[in-house]
Design a protein around this motif. Sequence first.
Motif, short mmCIF file in Angstrom:
data_model
loop_
_atom_site.label_atom_id
_atom_site.label_comp_id
_atom_site.label_asym_id
_atom_site.label_seq_id
_atom_site.Cartn_x
_atom_site.Cartn_y
_atom_site.Cartn_z
N ALA A 59 0.83 -1.21 0.00
CA ALA A 59 0.00 0.00 0.00
C ALA A 59 0.86 1.26 0.00
N ALA A 60 1.96 1.25 0.78
CA ALA A 60 2.84 2.42 0.85
C ALA A 60 3.50 2.69 -0.49
N LYS A 61 3.94 1.64 -1.17
CA LYS A 61 4.60 1.82 -2.46
C LYS A 61 3.61 2.30 -3.52
N LEU A 62 2.38 1.79 -3.49
CA LEU A 62 1.38 2.26 -4.44
C LEU A 62 1.03 3.73 -4.20
N LYS A 63 0.92 4.13 -2.93
CA LYS A 63 0.66 5.53 -2.62
C LYS A 63 1.81 6.41 -3.10
N PHE A 64 3.04 5.88 -2.95
CA PHE A 64 4.21 6.64 -3.43
C PHE A 64 4.12 6.86 -4.93
N PHE A 65 3.87 5.81 -5.69
CA PHE A 65 3.81 5.95 -7.15
C PHE A 65 2.66 6.86 -7.57
N ARG A 66 1.53 6.77 -6.88
CA ARG A 66 0.39 7.63 -7.24
C ARG A 66 0.74 9.10 -7.06
N LEU A 67 1.36 9.43 -5.92
CA LEU A 67 1.66 10.83 -5.64
C LEU A 67 2.93 11.29 -6.36
N ALA A 68 3.91 10.39 -6.52
CA ALA A 68 5.18 10.78 -7.11
C ALA A 68 5.08 10.99 -8.62
N TYR A 69 4.23 10.22 -9.30
CA TYR A 69 4.17 10.28 -10.77
C TYR A 69 2.77 10.51 -11.32
#
Length: 215
Positions: A59-69
């Motif tokens: 979940a943390a990695k998916l949130k990162f990709f959503r917000l980062a890119y």
Amino acid sequence: MSETDPLLLASQLCSRLCHDMLSPVGALSNGLELLADEKDPQMRQRCFELLEQSARTSAAKLKFFRLAYGAAGGFGERISVDEPRGVIEALAADAKRIALNWEIATPTLSKTAAKIMLNLSNMGLDALVRGGTLDIGAEERDDATEIVIRATGTKIAFDPQLGEALAGKLDPVELSGRTAPAHVLSLIAARSGGMIQTHAEEGTLLLGATLPHEG
């Protein structure tokens, strides 16, 4: 220097996402297989704990990709600093042995600044292969937003190619899943007339960005 091929860049970013998600998702699959065969109550409890940890990491990695890119809402809108801060804290908790220090003098950031702060912070986390401290600072001046990330630890792992990509000096034809995120940051910063700088030495990595205010 060659022009950036958008299809190549997109494919390399997809490769990076798949690479980062492979480990936690694979752990979920393995945990479910073990749980199906395990009868011992203590071992089953351990399986549940591992599944919960893998789910949090995913979940943390998916949130990162959503917000980062992610481009939802455009790059110009402002968002609460709590969003990138929450993602960074989740990633740091998964990395373990990393202490976070925050020096952010504004409650909101432009999406451009938030994306760059989030990505640079993640690079700082990756560099702390044996743990350490990550200092994250952001300040809005009259004409620009300044972001500074400092990673300090007993061992710093930072590929010079990432520094070249962040500075916009890496030829796009040499992009890989490892350097594509840094190249994206250089494009985002350049679009606002900004720049990203890096400095690495024994035990310390500095990542900084200056982003002129739009308009």
